[in-house]
Design an enzyme around this catalytic site. Sequence first.
Site, PDB file in Angstrom:
ATOM      1  N   TYR A 175       0.849  -1.206   0.000  1.00 44.63           N
ATOM      2  CA  TYR A 175       0.000   0.000   0.000  1.00 44.63           C
ATOM      3  C   TYR A 175       0.881   1.252   0.000  1.00 44.63           C
ATOM      4  O   TYR A 175       0.654   2.188  -0.775  1.00 44.63           O
ATOM      5  CB  TYR A 175      -0.921  -0.003   1.229  1.00 44.63           C
ATOM      6  CG  TYR A 175      -1.943   1.125   1.208  1.00 44.63           C
ATOM      7  CD1 TYR A 175      -2.894   1.231   0.195  1.00 44.63           C
ATOM      8  CD2 TYR A 175      -1.956   2.097   2.216  1.00 44.63           C
ATOM      9  CE1 TYR A 175      -3.832   2.261   0.180  1.00 44.63           C
ATOM     10  CE2 TYR A 175      -2.899   3.133   2.209  1.00 44.63           C
ATOM     11  CZ  TYR A 175      -3.828   3.207   1.185  1.00 44.63           C
ATOM     12  OH  TYR A 175      -4.758   4.235   1.177  1.00 44.63           O
ATOM     13  N   LYS A 179       0.969   4.240  -2.771  1.00 41.10           N
ATOM     14  CA  LYS A 179       0.539   5.609  -2.437  1.00 41.10           C
ATOM     15  C   LYS A 179       1.680   6.612  -2.617  1.00 41.10           C
ATOM     16  O   LYS A 179       1.433   7.792  -2.914  1.00 41.10           O
ATOM     17  CB  LYS A 179      -0.029   5.635  -1.016  1.00 41.10           C
ATOM     18  CG  LYS A 179      -1.392   4.943  -0.926  1.00 41.10           C
ATOM     19  CD  LYS A 179      -2.484   5.756  -1.633  1.00 41.10           C
ATOM     20  CE  LYS A 179      -3.441   4.944  -2.421  1.00 41.10           C
ATOM     21  NZ  LYS A 179      -4.466   5.737  -3.115  1.00 41.10           N
ATOM     22  N   THR A 212     -15.060   5.021   5.020  1.00 36.47           N
ATOM     23  CA  THR A 212     -15.615   4.476   3.781  1.00 36.47           C
ATOM     24  C   THR A 212     -15.523   2.954   3.880  1.00 36.47           C
ATOM     25  O   THR A 212     -15.345   2.416   4.964  1.00 36.47           O
ATOM     26  CB  THR A 212     -14.796   4.974   2.572  1.00 36.47           C
ATOM     27  OG1 THR A 212     -13.454   4.499   2.745  1.00 36.47           O
ATOM     28  CG2 THR A 212     -14.798   6.491   2.481  1.00 36.47           C
TER      29      THR A 212
END
Length: 309
Positions: A175, A179, A212
């Site tokens: 990740y 990013k 989210t």
Amino acid sequence: MTWSAADIPDQSGRVAVVTGANGGLGLEVARELARRGALVVMAARDQAKASSARASIGSQVPDAATELQPLDLASLASVREAAAAILAGHRRVDILVNNAGLMGIDERRTEDGFEMQLGVNHLGHFALTALLLPALLGSDGARVVSVTSTGRHFGRPLDPDNPHLHGNYDPWRAYGQSKLANLHFALELDRRFRAAGTPARSIVVHPGFTGTDLQARSARETGGRSQRFFSAAVRRVGMTPAQGALPLLRAATDPGAVGGALYTPRWVNWGPPVRRPLFGRSRSREAMATLWEVSERETGVGFDLAARR
Ligand SMILES: NC(=O)c1ccc[n+]([C@@H]2O[C@H](COP(=O)([O-])OP(=O)(O)OC[C@H]3O[C@@H](n4cnc5c(N)ncnc54)[C@H](OP(=O)(O)O)[C@@H]3O)[C@@H](O)[C@H]2O)c1
């Protein structure tokens, strides 16, 4: 001065493409752009989710102009098909929000054999942006918005010999790498826009810690302790999707938003969107050059900044 959704200028006549527009931050961005009059192309993978997302926008913004565009960023064939359909349907793209993403999942590969987080979060968006250049350069001032994360701080620049982390996979390493790639992509793209004398701007944002499906999906898929921790934490202290979408919306629409800049919540993970300085390796030209070379090599898609139509 606090920037809010009320500051979004009229977007009538503008065409926006939002990836991952079927949920989370992408849905919020699509809704607010549509509310201000943009025609929004909702580029999304899960079509059932996309139809209900579109219906939810329609119920809140009755005159919303939206289109659904199937897009699976884990497939270069799908990226090519989506880009071709968008180019066939629109002479210009004024706003491209490269938002879709996955976080902290177990090791998986895309259709093309890429590590999944690098493939979806960065390489798919790299190819999509390159393929949409003729329409972006047809705008009188396109915005390309990339979405990074504080996860970039624990990411390493791409290793050209092993960008897909074969034998070296960790969900958070992957990740972080993806990013950091989003940040470097945005900065290098803006440099290239300026070098080519185009009016387009590339801007990078971090939404903040926002409730989210991102954290819940990684907890569901991995069952990992850190993933479960983030999923529980965001439910307690996370911002709402409407708040988390504000840095994306500011980068996409604020006439004063600066190309090559980073916008985040004022207190890193919470607060209204503000411009933040970029230091140290965030600005590494060497890492950006490597990222570009590896991304072109892996996707087979090059950037042609003379590609106006
Ligand atoms: N929420 C936060 O706290 C936070 C913090 C920092 C950065 N971010 C970044 O914000 C962005 C949006 O995330 P979110 O918080 O809104 O999470 P989310 O609710 O999980 O939404 C993620 C979106 O990405 C889409 N997606 C996943 N795989 C895809 C694929 N292969 N092709 C096309 N679309 C795909 C999902 O669609 P499907 O359901 O169809 O797969 C969904 O629309 C991500 O880039 C994330 O890294 C979020």
